[in-house]
Scaffold this motif. Sequence first.
Motif, PDB file in Angstrom:
ATOM      1  N   UNK A 148      -1.790  -9.557  14.890  1.00  0.00           N
ATOM      2  CA  UNK A 148      -2.387 -10.394  13.830  1.00  0.00           C
ATOM      3  C   UNK A 148      -2.581  -9.565  12.558  1.00  0.00           C
ATOM      4  N   UNK A 149      -3.106  -8.359  12.722  1.00  0.00           N
ATOM      5  CA  UNK A 149      -3.336  -7.487  11.561  1.00  0.00           C
ATOM      6  C   UNK A 149      -2.002  -7.076  10.936  1.00  0.00           C
ATOM      7  N   UNK A 150      -1.023  -6.734  11.795  1.00  0.00           N
ATOM      8  CA  UNK A 150       0.291  -6.340  11.293  1.00  0.00           C
ATOM      9  C   UNK A 150       0.947  -7.480  10.508  1.00  0.00           C
ATOM     10  N   UNK A 151       0.846  -8.700  11.014  1.00  0.00           N
ATOM     11  CA  UNK A 151       1.412  -9.850  10.327  1.00  0.00           C
ATOM     12  C   UNK A 151       0.759 -10.092   8.976  1.00  0.00           C
ATOM     13  N   UNK A 152      -0.534  -9.873   8.915  1.00  0.00           N
ATOM     14  CA  UNK A 152      -1.252 -10.052   7.651  1.00  0.00           C
ATOM     15  C   UNK A 152      -0.742  -9.066   6.606  1.00  0.00           C
ATOM     16  N   UNK A 153      -0.582  -7.805   7.013  1.00  0.00           N
ATOM     17  CA  UNK A 153      -0.079  -6.787   6.083  1.00  0.00           C
ATOM     18  C   UNK A 153       1.340  -7.132   5.643  1.00  0.00           C
ATOM     19  N   UNK A 181     -10.757 -17.290  14.521  1.00  0.00           N
ATOM     20  CA  UNK A 181     -10.754 -18.181  15.679  1.00  0.00           C
ATOM     21  C   UNK A 181      -9.374 -18.447  16.259  1.00  0.00           C
ATOM     22  N   UNK A 182      -8.300 -18.004  15.578  1.00  0.00           N
ATOM     23  CA  UNK A 182      -6.972 -18.311  16.115  1.00  0.00           C
ATOM     24  C   UNK A 182      -6.247 -17.063  16.627  1.00  0.00           C
ATOM     25  N   UNK A 183      -7.011 -16.080  17.081  1.00  0.00           N
ATOM     26  CA  UNK A 183      -6.386 -14.908  17.715  1.00  0.00           C
ATOM     27  C   UNK A 183      -5.738 -15.343  19.035  1.00  0.00           C
ATOM     28  N   UNK A 243     -12.585  -6.606   9.593  1.00  0.00           N
ATOM     29  CA  UNK A 243     -14.026  -6.765   9.846  1.00  0.00           C
ATOM     30  C   UNK A 243     -14.315  -8.112  10.505  1.00  0.00           C
ATOM     31  N   UNK A 244     -13.623  -9.148  10.055  1.00  0.00           N
ATOM     32  CA  UNK A 244     -13.844 -10.481  10.636  1.00  0.00           C
ATOM     33  C   UNK A 244     -13.387 -10.540  12.095  1.00  0.00           C
ATOM     34  N   UNK A 245     -12.266  -9.866  12.406  1.00  0.00           N
ATOM     35  CA  UNK A 245     -11.806  -9.826  13.802  1.00  0.00           C
ATOM     36  C   UNK A 245     -12.850  -9.106  14.660  1.00  0.00           C
ATOM     37  N   UNK A 257       2.227 -11.631  23.112  1.00  0.00           N
ATOM     38  CA  UNK A 257       0.920 -11.685  22.452  1.00  0.00           C
ATOM     39  C   UNK A 257       0.993 -11.064  21.058  1.00  0.00           C
ATOM     40  N   UNK A 258       1.669  -9.922  20.962  1.00  0.00           N
ATOM     41  CA  UNK A 258       1.814  -9.243  19.663  1.00  0.00           C
ATOM     42  C   UNK A 258       2.549 -10.154  18.682  1.00  0.00           C
ATOM     43  N   UNK A 259       3.651 -10.740  19.125  1.00  0.00           N
ATOM     44  CA  UNK A 259       4.459 -11.588  18.252  1.00  0.00           C
ATOM     45  C   UNK A 259       3.689 -12.822  17.787  1.00  0.00           C
ATOM     46  N   UNK A 260       2.957 -13.434  18.716  1.00  0.00           N
ATOM     47  CA  UNK A 260       2.161 -14.610  18.346  1.00  0.00           C
ATOM     48  C   UNK A 260       1.086 -14.230  17.332  1.00  0.00           C
ATOM     49  N   UNK A 261       0.441 -13.099  17.575  1.00  0.00           N
ATOM     50  CA  UNK A 261      -0.558 -12.622  16.628  1.00  0.00           C
ATOM     51  C   UNK A 261       0.062 -12.316  15.270  1.00  0.00           C
TER      52      UNK A 261
END
Length: 318
Positions: free
Chosen positions: A132-137, A315-317, A307-309, A160-164
């Motif tokens: 999730x963090x990687x996708x955001x960056x 909520x969509x992790x 920080x939110x994670x 899981x990594x790909x979905x995140x």
Amino acid sequence: MKKLLSMFVVASMAFAVGAHAETKRIALVLPGPITDGTFNSAANKGIEAAKKKYDIEVAVRENTDFAQMEEVLRSYADDDYDMVIAHGFQFGEAVLAVHNDYPETFFVVNTAQVSAAPNVASFDNRWGDAGYIAGAVAALYSKSGKIGTIGAIAVPVIEQYNLGFERGAKHMKPETKVLSAYVGSFTDVARGAEITTSLIEQGADVVTSTGNENVMGTIQAAQKAKVKAIGSAFDSYQMAPDTIITTALINMDVNIDLAIGRFIEGKLKPESYVLGLNDGGIGLAPLREFENQISAEDKARIDALIADIAVGRIKDLP
């Protein structure tokens, strides 16, 4: 976000062997080479750190294929190793098949969620949060609005990594298009490069990859095409400083440190431990060469997301 270690079912009795004070013999069994720049390199970093911290004797076995797993696990137990750390979910069945024959050896499976009394525990990480963090960056850096994720094989941690990765990208920029493909191999560097190139040709200008040696193929393809990459698991910055924006860290050193430390203290239980941001089980490597290529506003958004994670606000992790 989960607090501290998430512990699941099974028995609660501590494993008595770990209470002894003498030098412990620890074996680390790997599915690939310690030079893969990702999954196996991360585990090797962890065992090297443990050697400096604890009174232990260590053996490392690389390139263990599926057919060899039971034989290798038994060989270390027959040689009176106190603990065998099997690195990878694929060792789960083999460990469960042999552990009852070796009650004096504690078996730990990394990146899996299996356990069995009295001597099998596992450590896993929140791969979906890291993705999730990687996708955001990636979404914030991308100029084309297209990013890509390349998995070795569709196994749970990679899925899981790909979905995140996709959800994190859309969290930052909902219009981002995420391309995805699988290599079909953990070891095929050339195929990893080929699959990555196909996503780049479709417009992806930031890519990420998970697996073993196949990840090197992704990095090489990104370098050749002069697009950017985000590493996974092991901080792979030195492989390609001008290409790797950052790395979504899966801190195997934390898994290994907790396993060995608790074992020596006699506190390791036959349970599954799942580690997230608050446990140090995942993280984000520094931006380094890209520090000045991402705006202060975007860096603040990344920090706020992390920080939110950590406090459970996302909520969509996966």
